[in-house]
Design a protein around this motif. Structure first.
Motif, mmCIF file in Angstrom:
data_model
loop_
_atom_site.group_PDB
_atom_site.id
_atom_site.type_symbol
_atom_site.label_atom_id
_atom_site.label_comp_id
_atom_site.label_asym_id
_atom_site.label_seq_id
_atom_site.Cartn_x
_atom_site.Cartn_y
_atom_site.Cartn_z
ATOM 1 N N ASN A 1 -14.463 13.653 2.954
ATOM 2 C CA ASN A 1 -15.249 13.751 4.220
ATOM 3 C C ASN A 1 -16.563 14.151 4.106
ATOM 4 O O ASN A 1 -17.312 13.723 3.265
ATOM 5 N N THR B 1 -13.380 15.730 -1.208
ATOM 6 C CA THR B 1 -12.254 15.672 -0.269
ATOM 7 C C THR B 1 -12.354 14.350 0.625
ATOM 8 O O THR B 1 -11.795 14.356 1.686
ATOM 9 N N LYS C 1 -16.202 7.905 -2.624
ATOM 10 C CA LYS C 1 -16.363 9.298 -2.859
ATOM 11 C C LYS C 1 -17.877 9.431 -3.960
ATOM 12 O O LYS C 1 -18.137 10.700 -4.168
#
Length: 296
Positions: free
Chosen positions: A152, A150, A105
């Motif tokens: 994505n 998130t 992330k």
């Protein structure tokens, strides 16, 4: 009697040899020698509980040199083995960046963008009633971090830009060849026909107004949001929008031309500078960019 005693003693010796483990006991009295087999005595020893158990490895760092060198090697390998490289084009210019992934992330980025950005976006803007053509030469190295909150394709970015941008402006005369500054008409050029227009309309001939802009911030923080979908395992695209805070603008405006009203020209240049510096939106530089990424 002696023979009997000797015989008994010999028998006892033979018996003791045959069963050493029994540890026989020989008792001799005046009449006979009798051999008794002693019962083994079982002795149980109970170990005292240890007050302290010594651990030879406790508190010992083994191969310290290897551990330190190993950590350094890991950092070095991370630095020379980036996770991605990207090419970009946008309001900061044409450029590229390198990314190092800390985890799924978080990615650190170092990049540069620059060049003649004005050609990408029409090359002009308005300040009050004057339209300015822009000629630029940008250099914007930056350091930042890209987050995928998130997990994505949605991203958020933040970082610091070190701006070194040259921004030149030139005022465009409107209508019948004049600038309108604070309701006053200032005519451009030095041709006789323009002077005649100035006389007819009660304006002043000030020549051409040209200048430059410089932002005060030497470090400019920025924020962006964007998307980074992957097309294949290695290739992806991205787009970002946001803004960088470059700080207050220092404007320098001068008049050009050999003829014309010098006093009026200086007055027009001073008013144009004030108008440019008064625009708060010039403190914020918009960030709009798209690009492609290759992941290793």
């Amino acid at each position: 009697m002696k023979l009997i005693k000797l015989t008994a003693i010999s028998a006892a010796v033979l018996a003791s040899t045959a069963a050493l483990a029994a540890e026989p006991v020989i008792v001799v009295d005046n009449n006979a020698a009798v051999a008794y087999e002693a019962e083994p005595v079982a002795v149980a020893y109970e170990a005292e509980p240890a007050a302290y158990a010594y651990n030879a490895d406790a508190g010992v760092v083994r191969n310290t040199t290897g551990a330190v060198l190993g950590s350094t090697k890991t950092l070095f390998q991370t630095a020379i083995n980036p996770a991605s490289v990207s090419a970009e084009v946008g309001s900061l210019g044409y450029g590229a960046n390198i990314g190092w992934s800390l985890n799924e992330k978080v990615e650190l980025q170092a990049g540069w963008a620059g060049g003649d950005v004005a050609d990408l976006f029409g090359g002009d803007f308005d300040a009050n009633d004057i339209n300015y053509d822009v000629d630029s030469d940008f250099s914007n190295p930056y350091l930042g971090v890209q987050l995928r909150p998130t997990g994505n394709w949605f991203t958020m970015g933040a970082g610091i830009i070190v701006p070194d941008n040259d921004i030149d402006v030139r005022a465009n005369a409107e209508g019948e060849g004049y600038y309108s500054i604070d309701g006053q008409k200032y005519y451009a050029g030095t041709a006789e026909v323009e002077q005649a227009l100035a006389d007819d309309f009660g304006g002043q001939n000030v020549g051409n107004l040209e200048g430059s802009l410089e932002h005060r911030n030497k470090l400019a923080p920025y924020l962006t949001v964007g998307f980074r979908p992957n097309i294949t395992n290695n290739f992806g695209v991205f787009g970002e929008v946001g803004a960088a805070y470059l700080g207050k603008v220092d404007a320098t405006v001068r008049y050009t031309g050999e003829e014309g009203n010098t006093v009026a020209a200086q007055d027009a240049a001073r008013k144009a500078e004030a108008d440019l510096e008064d625009k708060d939106w010039l403190e914020w530089f918009p960030i709009v960019k798209v690009g492609a990424t290759y992941r290793f």
